[in-house]
Design an enzyme around this catalytic site. Structure first.
Site, PDB file in Angstrom:
ATOM      1  CE  LYS A   1      -4.198  -2.109   1.560  1.00  0.00           C
ATOM      2  NZ  LYS A   1      -3.748  -3.512   1.811  1.00  0.00           N
TER       3      LYS A   1
HETATM    4  C1  LIG Z   1      -4.364  -4.612   1.186  1.00  0.00           C
HETATM    5  C2  LIG Z   1      -3.634  -5.883   1.091  1.00  0.00           C
HETATM    6  C3  LIG Z   1      -4.059  -6.922   0.220  1.00  0.00           C
HETATM    7  C4  LIG Z   1      -5.311  -6.821  -0.621  1.00  0.00           C
HETATM    8  O1  LIG Z   1      -5.172  -5.892  -1.683  1.00  0.00           O
HETATM    9  P1  LIG Z   1      -6.463  -5.316  -2.419  1.00  0.00           P
HETATM   10  O2  LIG Z   1      -5.976  -4.222  -3.293  1.00  0.00           O
HETATM   11  O3  LIG Z   1      -7.368  -4.813  -1.327  1.00  0.00           O
HETATM   12  O4  LIG Z   1      -7.084  -6.434  -3.188  1.00  0.00           O
HETATM   13  C5  LIG Z   1      -3.277  -8.064   0.143  1.00  0.00           C
HETATM   14  N1  LIG Z   1      -2.168  -8.217   0.891  1.00  0.00           N
HETATM   15  C6  LIG Z   1      -1.733  -7.243   1.738  1.00  0.00           C
HETATM   16  C7  LIG Z   1      -0.504  -7.485   2.532  1.00  0.00           C
HETATM   17  C8  LIG Z   1      -2.444  -6.051   1.881  1.00  0.00           C
HETATM   18  O5  LIG Z   1      -2.012  -5.098   2.737  1.00  0.00           O
END
Ligand SMILES: *Cc1c(COP(=O)(O)O)cnc(C)c1O
Length: 469
Positions: free
Chosen positions: A112
């Protein structure tokens, strides 16, 4: 480049307005009116570029001239110079046909950061130009909160307030939020569950007086600018592995469908993606959708990959919009039905269009641990449980044997030390930037699950909009 809402009833907006708005006024999600198309010749000329330069090229068409080109390049360069790896998103080879692209070299050790770090800088740039201030409020069960706080700490034109459920996040996750020291950062430990936190945020947005008095804004995963920033690493992986001349697949552990949807956008822009493989944990509503064309909500079960413990994946609406041939009315009907009954299905033609691009697979916790163990045994590499769900999906679905696959490494193994140790017997250590996390002082305010109390706390903590930063 203009943006339209998936529900078809909100005004068309420019890039900067879409970024600050988040959700559209008709309840829909903003999406670009058309897809920029990168020719094979142009893509070849991007091979070997540093990440920031490639990122600037990929994202520029989405700006629609609303952000000065040279300023944008500076912002992007500054964003990715703060990552711990010079390649920003390095590729690791697991076997002949399978690679992992590590997306966790940002400040909070999860993918993120790649988008959020850019968003923090873009918000400040746009708000400064407009002479405005906003207050970002969000609820988190773990990763999103720390990524947002790291991205917005010390920004001149933003206050940020993150609510977490008191005592219900992991210690690493809580400390990553509460040890950030900045005047514009406000951590609230709410006496309640994650759902209480989310309801509280929704109630604050629904209170027009409150919303306007502190210029509320949100940076949750439906924000278009986050999707846009995630498109870049599909180009980065593709170019490293022979695009546009060689096709490839991606395997993406999926929760809110933001990361994998960015792959759909990359494909529309010209990256030669054969299949996007959606990895689900036991919360497998998306796997069932790609198998049958029907979506049925079940209750959320906790798993080893908590960032994917989701039943309603908000960004999936953007894909549905394309599958329904951009018909806002049909989409509104489908979503209304889904929200009221928990069930929805798409026509056979739409399912065919989805299956031409997407494959999917479900891993329960036992399969996730087995994948982590097997990867460690065969390559000496530790992967986190989210990454393992993607790797398992890449191996399980039938793909063209001559095509390589890139699975996304979504979090650093040290974020989930218990699961990693359980699978491999090895407890991963925190990387240098977080090595002293357990010694740092925590700052947060515990508040009752009471709207008026939380609103009063926020009002008295933030700088009023219009006031000098
Ligand atoms: C947010 C997240 C996901 C999921 O990603 P999306 O874009 O919501 O599908 C998967 N793995 C980790 C470690 C995350 O922080």
């Amino acid at each position: 480049m203009k943006y339209i809402s998936t529900r078809g009833k909100a005004p068309e907006l420019e890039f900067d307005d879409v970024m600050l708005a988040g959700l559209a006024r008709d309840g829909g999600l903003y999406i670009s009116k058309s897809w920029p198309r990168i020719s094979g010749e142009e893509m070849r000329s991007w091979r070997g570029m540093p990440y920031w330069e490639l990122a600037t090229r990929v994202m520029l068409p989405f700006m629609g001239g609303r952000i000065d080109e040279a300023d944008f390049a500076d912002i992007v360069k500054d964003t990715y110079s703060g990552f711990d790896h010079a390649a920003v998103t390095p590729l690791i080879q697991l076997d002949e046909k399978l690679f992992v692209m590590e997306l966790f070299h940002g400040p909070t050790l999860a993918f993120k950061d790649v988008a959020m770090q850019l968003l923090g800088r873009l918000y400040d740039y746009v708000l400064k130009k407009r002479g405005q201030r906003v207050t970002i409020v969000g609820a988190t069960s773990g990763d999103t909160g720390s990524a947002a706080l790291e991205a917005f700490k010390n920004r001149e034109c933003v206050d940020i307030v993150i609510l977490h459920p008191k005592g219900r996040t992991s210690e690493v996750q809580r400390r990553q939020m509460t040890t950030i020291k900045a005047d514009n950062v406000h951590n609230i430990a709410l006496e309640g569950t994650f759902d209480d936190c989310q309801d509280m945020v929704k109630a604050m947005f629904a209170d027009t007086n409150f919303r306007d008095s502190i210029n509320l804004s949100a940076v949750n995963s439906i924000n278009w600018a986050r999707i846009m920033a995630q498109v870049v690493y599909y180009f980065h992986a593709g170019l490293a592995l022979g695009a546009p001349d060689r096709p490839l697949n991606f395997a993406v552990p999926t929760g809110n469908f933001g990361n994998i949807y960015a792959g759909y956008v990359a494909r529309r822009m010209g990256v030669p993606i054969e299949k996007l493989v959606c990895g689900s944990n036991s919360n497998d509503i998306l796997h069932r959708f790609f198998s049958t064309g029907a979506m049925d909500v079940e209750t959320v079960v906790p798993t080893l990959s908590p960032s994917m413990d989701i039943q309603i994946s908000s960004n999936h609406e953007r894909l549905l919009f394309s599958l329904l041939e951009r018909d806002g009315e049909k989409l509104t009907d489908a979503m209304t039905r889904f929200r009221s009954t928990g069930h929805m299905e798409v026509p056979a033609g739409a399912l065919d269009r989805a299956q031409a691009i997407f494959a999917s697979h479900r891993s329960d916790d036992a399969a996730t641990l087995a994948t982590m163990r097997e990867v460690y045994r065969r390559s000496g590499w530790l992967i986190d449980p989210h990454t393992a769900v993607g790797v398992a999906a890449a191996r399980a679905v039938t793909l063209d044997p001559s095509t390589v696959t890139v699975a996304f490494g979504c979090a650093h193994p040290a974020k989930f030390p218990d699961a990693v140790e359980k699978a491999t017997g090895v407890r991963p250590g925190l990387p240098p930037r977080l090595a002293d996390l357990y010694e740092r002082e925590e700052v947060y305010t515990t508040l009752p699950n009471n709207l008026a109390v939380v609103q009063e706390f926020i009002r008295s903590s933030v700088v009023a909009p219009g006031a000098a930063a």
